[in-house]
Design a protein around this motif. Structure first.
Motif, PDB file in Angstrom:
ATOM      1  N   ILE A  62       0.736  -1.249  -0.028  1.00  0.00           N
ATOM      2  CA  ILE A  62       0.160  -0.023   0.196  1.00  0.00           C
ATOM      3  C   ILE A  62       0.911   1.197   0.208  1.00  0.00           C
ATOM      4  CG2 ILE A  62      -1.599   1.209   1.347  1.00  0.00           C
ATOM      5  CD1 ILE A  62      -2.696  -1.467   2.141  1.00  0.00           C
ATOM      6  N   ARG A  63       1.861   1.337   0.781  1.00  0.00           N
ATOM      7  CA  ARG A  63       2.998   2.556   0.939  1.00  0.00           C
ATOM      8  C   ARG A  63       3.580   2.562  -0.541  1.00  0.00           C
ATOM      9  NH1 ARG A  63       3.655   0.677   6.243  1.00  0.00           N
ATOM     10  NH2 ARG A  63       5.427  -0.564   5.485  1.00  0.00           N
ATOM     11  N   LEU A  64       3.904   1.535  -1.105  1.00  0.00           N
ATOM     12  CA  LEU A  64       4.541   1.559  -2.579  1.00  0.00           C
ATOM     13  C   LEU A  64       3.646   2.571  -3.514  1.00  0.00           C
ATOM     14  CD1 LEU A  64       5.956  -1.958  -3.526  1.00  0.00           C
ATOM     15  CD2 LEU A  64       7.162   0.382  -3.279  1.00  0.00           C
ATOM     16  N   LEU A  65       2.619   2.510  -3.282  1.00  0.00           N
ATOM     17  CA  LEU A  65       1.529   3.055  -4.234  1.00  0.00           C
ATOM     18  C   LEU A  65       0.885   4.235  -3.780  1.00  0.00           C
ATOM     19  CD1 LEU A  65       0.030   0.096  -6.232  1.00  0.00           C
ATOM     20  CD2 LEU A  65       1.646   1.510  -7.065  1.00  0.00           C
ATOM     21  N   HIS A  66       1.284   4.773  -2.612  1.00  0.00           N
ATOM     22  CA  HIS A  66       0.819   5.953  -2.215  1.00  0.00           C
ATOM     23  C   HIS A  66       1.180   7.164  -3.025  1.00  0.00           C
ATOM     24  CE1 HIS A  66      -0.313   8.803   1.029  1.00  0.00           C
ATOM     25  NE2 HIS A  66       0.778   9.643   0.733  1.00  0.00           N
ATOM     26  N   GLY A  67       0.308   7.973  -3.352  1.00  0.00           N
ATOM     27  CA  GLY A  67       0.116   9.206  -3.989  1.00  0.00           C
ATOM     28  C   GLY A  67       0.068   8.665  -5.703  1.00  0.00           C
ATOM     29  N   PHE A  68      -0.046   7.545  -6.001  1.00  0.00           N
ATOM     30  CA  PHE A  68      -0.508   7.125  -7.536  1.00  0.00           C
ATOM     31  C   PHE A  68      -1.573   6.913  -7.699  1.00  0.00           C
ATOM     32  CE2 PHE A  68       4.051   5.432  -7.075  1.00  0.00           C
ATOM     33  CZ  PHE A  68       4.899   5.952  -8.136  1.00  0.00           C
ATOM     34  N   THR A  69      -2.227   7.313  -8.855  1.00  0.00           N
ATOM     35  CA  THR A  69      -3.567   7.288  -9.220  1.00  0.00           C
ATOM     36  C   THR A  69      -3.770   6.040 -10.083  1.00  0.00           C
ATOM     37  OG1 THR A  69      -3.247   8.955 -11.009  1.00  0.00           O
ATOM     38  CG2 THR A  69      -4.013   9.844  -9.051  1.00  0.00           C
ATOM     39  N   ASP A  70      -2.668   5.680 -10.901  1.00  0.00           N
ATOM     40  CA  ASP A  70      -2.623   4.648 -11.652  1.00  0.00           C
ATOM     41  C   ASP A  70      -2.372   3.172 -10.428  1.00  0.00           C
ATOM     42  OD1 ASP A  70      -2.567   2.538 -13.457  1.00  0.00           O
ATOM     43  OD2 ASP A  70      -0.797   3.312 -14.725  1.00  0.00           O
ATOM     44  N   ARG A  71      -3.249   2.390 -10.315  1.00  0.00           N
ATOM     45  CA  ARG A  71      -3.084   1.180  -9.539  1.00  0.00           C
ATOM     46  C   ARG A  71      -3.271   0.185 -10.168  1.00  0.00           C
ATOM     47  NH1 ARG A  71      -3.036   3.231  -4.476  1.00  0.00           N
ATOM     48  NH2 ARG A  71      -3.152   1.648  -3.466  1.00  0.00           N
ATOM     49  N   ARG A  72      -3.287   0.049 -11.626  1.00  0.00           N
ATOM     50  CA  ARG A  72      -3.391  -1.108 -12.367  1.00  0.00           C
ATOM     51  C   ARG A  72      -2.265  -2.207 -12.127  1.00  0.00           C
ATOM     52  NH1 ARG A  72      -2.893   0.181 -18.039  1.00  0.00           N
ATOM     53  NH2 ARG A  72      -1.718   2.120 -17.178  1.00  0.00           N
ATOM     54  N   VAL A  73      -2.756  -3.351 -12.168  1.00  0.00           N
ATOM     55  CA  VAL A  73      -1.709  -4.430 -12.116  1.00  0.00           C
ATOM     56  C   VAL A  73      -2.144  -5.559 -13.164  1.00  0.00           C
ATOM     57  CG1 VAL A  73      -2.914  -5.841 -10.284  1.00  0.00           C
ATOM     58  CG2 VAL A  73      -0.419  -6.041 -10.681  1.00  0.00           C
TER      59      VAL A  73
END
Length: 191
Positions: free
Chosen positions: A95-106
């Protein structure tokens, strides 16, 4: 009935294989093999080496699987290294890795390889999803499963889907193409 060895100790992968193979003439026999998996970024090379090594140890036709996870905002990280990352990371780390990113695709690239020692065949299937903003469900070995939802799972984390049990898994895989489905169609054409 055709019995096939599946070299894995991952109970979720075994559950998927057995679920998808239900109703076919294929039975899956899990086998634990100590395979020293090569490291690298080419998933095809990794799985071909892995299935070759599994066959050398077992001396029987065998299947192996491997997953590559690409988080779009992180330029494809962790790729084929998710198994190692899961040993180090908690759900909160993802979760912290993607903090601040709007693109959450995987994108989950599922690989399955078969060899009988002469013929080797690799199958791949891509599943789209996204990283959640909070952990949901539990997983003893794969923290990423609690923070990843695949597009066809109605917003549930992968861990939540597995917690629903075998009946829900049967329904899940009856509706969509899976790397095992592709393998089964091919395998049944062999004489």
């Amino acid at each position: 009935m055709k019995q096939l060895y599946f070299a894995t100790t991952n109970h979720q992968k075994i559950q998927i294989a057995r679920t998808v193979c239900q109703g076919t003439d294929i039975t899956i026999q899990p086998v634990s093999l100590d395979i020293d998996e090569i490291q690298g970024e080419d998933a095809d090379t990794i799985i071909r080496d892995k299935v070759r090594r599994a066959h050398e140890l077992l001396n029987e036709p065998v299947l192996v699987s491997d997953d590559t996870w690409n988080i779009h905002a992180l330029k494809g990280f962790p790729g084929p290294y998710m198994k190692s990352i899961n040993h180090w990371f908690t759900p909160e780390d993802f979760i912290r890795l993607l903090h601040g990113f709007t693109d959450r695709r995987v994108t989950l690239h599922q690989y399955l390889a078969y060899t009988d020692g002469h013929l080797t065949k690799v199958f791949c299937n891509n599943l789209e999803g996204h990283m959640l903003t909070e952990a949901r469900g539990t997983s003893q070995t794969s923290p990423n499963m609690t923070v990843t939802a695949l597009d066809f799972d109605n917003g549930k984390s992968i861990a939540e889907v597995f917690a629903q049990g075998p009946t829900a898994l049967e329904a899940r895989y009856a509706k969509r193409e899976h790397v095992w489905t592709t393998f089964i169609r091919w395998y049944q054409t062999l004489a």
